[in-house]
Design a protein around this motif. Structure first.
Motif: not given
Ligand code: C5P
Length: 231
Positions: A22-23, A210, A208, A86, A52, A80-83, A105-106, A15, A9-11
């Motif tokens: 966005k969550l 997005t 999702k 996380s 996360a 983290g930096m990337e999903r 979470a999305a 987009r 949930a750390a995005g």
């Molecule tokens: O960006 P996207 O919609 O593909 O992200 C999918 C899920 O991963 C979302 O719930 C987003 O909060 C999470 N995420 C994350 N850490 C990141 C990038 C995305 O927890 N660095």
């Protein structure tokens, strides 16, 4: 069959053009991620929820968790930096368990039936992912000129949840970081260990959130789920 769910949930809201995570955007009266949490809170087979989150959002998210009585949240890991980072942070934080479900979470509209089938399949086969058959014709192109029409009977649009035995997904996540491999879903990390991943047919409702138009679909799906007594 019981399971633990890991929710990245750390995005950011890039987009979604939201200028914030966005969550935290609301669908009717509640932030998006709470609809997702409520599905797992209400599933008797879900033993624990781990999230996360970004350090700076932990407090606001935890306040919502308390307010909406999501008692199954057992802990938070640092996003983290990337999903993938996380998800790995959560996997390293959770106590050993039988089956782990990884779910964005999305994606608030996941059905209970799909969750149950994923957990059963992962228990039997080690790895199972939610997916739906591709509806459109898919073509490959080079500089805008079609080079191939792909046989869509073999194509699936992959979603989350993705379910794994705890040992398998932890091993796959660790191997990926050691090898500097970045995948777009957890199944890819397991596939590279040559472990079979079973598809479980999901629903087209499990979208999702997005981009901005997803919020329009999201409201419509939510309304229909409320009318059908699923919410
Ligand atoms: O960006 P996207 O919609 O593909 O992200 C999918 C899920 O991963 C979302 O719930 C987003 O909060 C999470 N995420 C994350 N850490 C990141 C990038 C995305 O927890 N660095």
């Amino acid at each position: 069959m019981n399971y633990t769910v890991v929710l990245p949930a750390a995005g950011s809201g890039k987009r979604m053009k939201a200028n914030k995570n966005k969550l935290l955007l609301e669908l009717f009266d509640k932030p998006i991620f709470l609809y997702t949490l409520e599905v797992f809170q209400q599933d008797p087979a879900c033993e624990a929820i781990w999230l996360a989150v970004k350090e700076e959002e932990r407090q606001i998210i935890d306040q919502y968790v308390t307010k909406y009585k999501i008692t199954k949240v057992h802990g938070y890991a640092d996003g983290g930096m990337e999903r993938q980072d996380s998800v790995r942070a959560c996997l390293e934080a959770i106590p050993p368990c039988g089956v782990v479900l990884v779910h964005d979470a999305a994606r608030p509209f996941i059905s209970q039936d799909v969750i149950t089938r994923l957990v059963e399949t992962a228990k039997a086969c080690g790895a199972a992912i939610a997916a739906v058959p591709v509806k459109d014709t898919i073509k490959k192109a080079d500089n805008g000129i079609i080079t191939e029409t792909v046989d869509r009977n073999a194509l699936w649009m992959v979603q989350t949840p993705q379910a794994f035995t705890y040992e398998l997904i932890l091993k796959a996540a660790k191997a990926a970081v050691e090898d500097g491999f970045l995948g777009t879903d957890e199944a890819m990390l397991v596939e590279r260990l040559n472990h079979p991943v079973q598809i479980v047919e999901s629903t087209y409702e499990n979208v999702k959130m997005t981009t901005p138009e997803d919020l329009i679909y999201g409201k419509a799906i939510l309304e229909s789920q409320i009318q059908e007594g699923q919410r």
